[in-house]
Design a protein around this motif. Structure first.
Motif, mmCIF file in Angstrom:
data_model
loop_
_atom_site.group_PDB
_atom_site.id
_atom_site.type_symbol
_atom_site.label_atom_id
_atom_site.label_comp_id
_atom_site.label_asym_id
_atom_site.label_seq_id
_atom_site.Cartn_x
_atom_site.Cartn_y
_atom_site.Cartn_z
ATOM 1 N N PHE A 26 -12.088 -52.492 -0.258
ATOM 2 C CA PHE A 26 -10.557 -52.511 -1.205
ATOM 3 C C PHE A 26 -10.786 -52.590 -2.544
ATOM 4 O O PHE A 26 -11.875 -53.055 -2.899
ATOM 5 N N GLU B 60 -13.179 -55.231 13.457
ATOM 6 C CA GLU B 60 -12.340 -54.327 12.605
ATOM 7 C C GLU B 60 -13.371 -53.807 11.417
ATOM 8 O O GLU B 60 -14.430 -54.317 11.234
ATOM 9 N N GLU B 61 -12.948 -52.563 11.118
ATOM 10 C CA GLU B 61 -13.785 -52.021 10.027
ATOM 11 C C GLU B 61 -13.749 -52.683 8.813
ATOM 12 O O GLU B 61 -12.574 -53.583 8.300
ATOM 13 N N PHE C 68 -4.411 -55.194 2.129
ATOM 14 C CA PHE C 68 -5.635 -54.695 1.265
ATOM 15 C C PHE C 68 -4.943 -53.216 0.526
ATOM 16 O O PHE C 68 -4.193 -52.676 1.470
ATOM 17 N N VAL D 62 -13.930 -65.726 10.743
ATOM 18 C CA VAL D 62 -14.228 -64.252 10.417
ATOM 19 C C VAL D 62 -15.563 -64.139 10.158
ATOM 20 O O VAL D 62 -16.082 -65.020 9.128
ATOM 21 N N TYR E 271 -8.880 -69.920 10.013
ATOM 22 C CA TYR E 271 -8.171 -70.705 8.938
ATOM 23 C C TYR E 271 -9.108 -70.342 7.745
ATOM 24 O O TYR E 271 -9.903 -70.827 7.837
ATOM 25 N N ASP E 272 -8.417 -70.095 6.646
ATOM 26 C CA ASP E 272 -9.376 -70.174 5.089
ATOM 27 C C ASP E 272 -10.689 -69.391 5.600
ATOM 28 O O ASP E 272 -11.662 -70.135 5.048
ATOM 29 N N GLY E 273 -10.534 -68.340 6.094
ATOM 30 C CA GLY E 273 -11.912 -67.688 6.356
ATOM 31 C C GLY E 273 -12.968 -68.036 7.493
ATOM 32 O O GLY E 273 -13.704 -67.509 8.026
ATOM 33 N N ARG E 274 -12.543 -69.119 8.016
ATOM 34 C CA ARG E 274 -13.527 -69.450 9.254
ATOM 35 C C ARG E 274 -12.892 -68.783 10.470
ATOM 36 O O ARG E 274 -11.547 -68.519 10.560
#
Ligand code: ADP
Length: 406
Positions: free
Chosen positions: A190, A185-186, A275, A159, A154-157
Motif C-alpha cells: 500500500f 491474506e495477501e 488500504f 496479526v 486488537y491494536d495489531g495483536r
C-alpha cells in the motif's frame, strides 16, 4: 432524559460523555477497572467484565439504550436484550460480524466489496498448524502473507506477517505462527492507509467525514497520527467514501437478515479502515463499530465531532454536519519509552501555546511505555500548517512517569 449505557470504561466513552454534557445527559458505564477514563465521568459506573453476561444485563436493565465503545463484549447478552425489546446500537448482529474478521471477509466477498485476497487456514475453525498455513499459502501464490486471528485481535495483536515458510513455524520453534483459528491474506503493497468515519442514525440517514490518512508508529505498533483530509485525489476521496458506505450497508443487511426481531442494524459511528494500493486500488481492511482513533481529529477540524454524532445517534437525535472546517492533524500522545508510575505532563503549557493546537488528555493516572494517554489536534488553513503545528506541539509535550505508583 434518555438513559444511555456504554460497555467499556475507556477514552472513547469519556470523550462521548464530555460531548454529551452540552446537551445534558445521563450515562452509565460498565468498566472492568475503576478509576478509568470513561468510568471517571459517568453518572454511574458498574465495575465488571464486559464479557460477563450478567454484568451486561444489569447495566442494560437501568438504561433505555445500550452501546459499546469496544468490540470485546458479550454479544449473546446484546442479542437477548434485542429480543427483550432493548435498543442496542450498533445492533448485536453487526458486532457478531465484526468480532470475527473471517466473517467480515466472507461478507465483503459476498457484497463484492474490494478487499485483500484471502484463504482460510484449514477450515478456519481449528488452531493453525504449519502444514495448514503452507497449504493455504499455495492457494494465494506463496509468501509473504499476513496471518490474522479470526477473533480477539486488537491494536495489531492477532496479526502476524509471515515472510517465508520458516515464519509459519510455531513460536516455540522460532516462527511467528498464531496457533489459533485464522486466515491468510495477501500482504498488501500500500501507498497509504486511509480511513473513513461513517455515521448512520436510527432512521437510516447516513453521512461520512472526509477520508483521513493514517501514519503508523512501528515502534509502538499504534496508529500514531492522522491527517484530515488525506493527501489524495478527489477521485480517491470519493471512492473511499463510497466503499466505506457500501461496507456499512453490507453490515446493516447482514444484521437485519440474521435477526428475528427489529434491530437498529448498522446505526452508530463506524470507522472503515482502507488500504490505497500502489496501483491505485482501494481495499477494505476492517471496520470498527464505534468512534475510532482515526476520527479524533473531527473534534477540532469538523463542524460536529464523531463523539457528538455518537451521542446524537444513541438518543435518536438528527445527525450533525460532517463539514470540514480546517485541515487537521491528530497525534496520539503516548507514554515515553521509559515512563512508569504516576503520569507527569512535561511541556503542556508550551504545547498549548502553539496556535491551532488543542490537547485532549484521557485522565489516566498511570503511565507505561507507549500507553495512549491522550491526543492532540492541530488545525491550520493548509495541511502543511496543521502538520507543522502538530509536530511543534508533539516535540514539546512529553509524558513521563514520576517513578512512583499511583
Ligand atoms: P487490528 O485489528 O489488530 O488493528 P489490522 O487488521 O487493522 O489489526 O492490522 C493492523 C495493521 O497491520 C494494519 O493497520 C496494517 O498496517 C497492517 N496490515 C494488516 N493487514 C495487512 C495486509 N493484508 N497487508 C499489509 N499490511 C497489513
Amino acid at each position: 432524559m434518555i438513559k444511555i449505557g456504554i460497555l467499556g470504561g475507556g477514552q472513547l466513552g469519556r470523550m462521548t460523555i464530555e460531548e454529551s454534557r452540552k446537551l445534558l445527559s445521563y450515562i452509565e458505564v460498565l468498566s472492568p477497572d475503576y478509576p478509568a477514563p470513561g468510568a471517571d465521568l459517568a453518572d454511574v459506573t458498574h465495575v465488571g467484565e464486559l464479557t460477563d453476561y450478567e454484568a451486561v444485563m444489569e447495566v442494560a436493565s437501568e438504561v433505555d439504550v445500550l452501546s459499546y465503545e469496544i468490540e470485546h463484549v458479550n454479544v449473546d447478552a446484546l442479542t437477548q436484550l434485542e429480543k427483550d425489546g432493548k435498543i442496542v446500537i450498533p445492533s448485536a448482529g453487526v458486532l457478531r460480524a465484526i468480532q470475527d474478521k473471517g466473517r467480515q471477509k466472507l461478507l465483503m466477498d459476498e457484497a463484492k466489496i474490494p478487499t485483500a485476497r484471502w484463504a482460510w487456514v484449514g477450515d478456519g475453525t481449528e488452531a493453525a498448524t504449519q502444514a495448514a498455513v503452507l497449504e493455504a499459502a499455495k492457494a494465494l501464490g506463496g509468501f509473504p502473507l499476513v496471518q490474522k486471528a479470526r477473533t480477539g485481535g486488537y491494536d495489531g495483536r492477532g496479526v502476524a506477517v509471515l515472510r517465508s515458510a520458516e515464519d509459519a513455524r510455531a513460536p516455540e520453534d522460532g516462527g511467528k505462527l498464531l496457533p489459533v483459528p485464522s486466515f491468510l491474506e495477501e500482504l498488501v503493497d500500500f501507498q497509504k492507509e486511509l480511513a473513513v468515519v461513517v455515521v448512520r442514525d436510527r432512521n437510516g440517514n447516513e453521512d461520512s467525514y472526509p477520508c483521513v490518512e493514517m501514519v503508523f508508529d512501528s515502534r509502538a505498533n499504534l496508529c500514531d497520527s492522522v491527517l484530515m483530509p488525506a493527501r489524495v485525489s478527489q477521485a480517491v476521496m470519493e471512492e473511499a467514501a463510497a466503499v466505506a458506505r457500501a461496507m456499512i450497508d453490507c453490515l446493516d443487511s447482514y444484521a437485519r437478515k440474521n435477526s428475528t426481531v427489529q434491530t437498529s442494524g448498522a446505526s452508530g459511528v463506524f470507522a472503515v479502515e482502507l488500504f490505497l494500493t500502489r496501483d491505485g486500488r482501494i481495499l477494505v481492511n476492517e471496520t470498527a463499530p464505534r468512534p475510532h482513533n482515526s476520527g479524533h481529529i473531527t473534534q477540532d477540524a469538523c463542524e460536529t465531532s464523531q463523539f457528538e454524532q455518537y451521542y446524537r445517534i444513541l438518543c435518536g437525535y438528527p445527525l450533525g454536519s460532517t463539514q470540514l472546517l480546517k485541515h487537521g492533524m491528530m497525534v496520539n500522545l503516548l507514554g515515553e519509552e521509559s515512563a512508569n508510575g504516576e503520569a507527569v505532563y512535561e511541556g503542556l503549557a508550551d504545547a498549548l501555546a502553539v496556535p491551532g493546537v488543542r490537547v485532549h488528555l484521557y485522565g489516566k493516572r498511570q503511565v507505561r511505555p507507549f500507553r495512549k494517554m491522550g491526543h492532540l489536534n492541530a488545525v491550520g488553513s493548509t495541511a502543511e500548517e496543521a502538520m507543522d503545528r502538530a509536530e511543534k506541539a508533539r516535540k514539546t509535550l512529553k509524558i513521563v512517569g514520576s517513578g512512583r505508583a499511583v
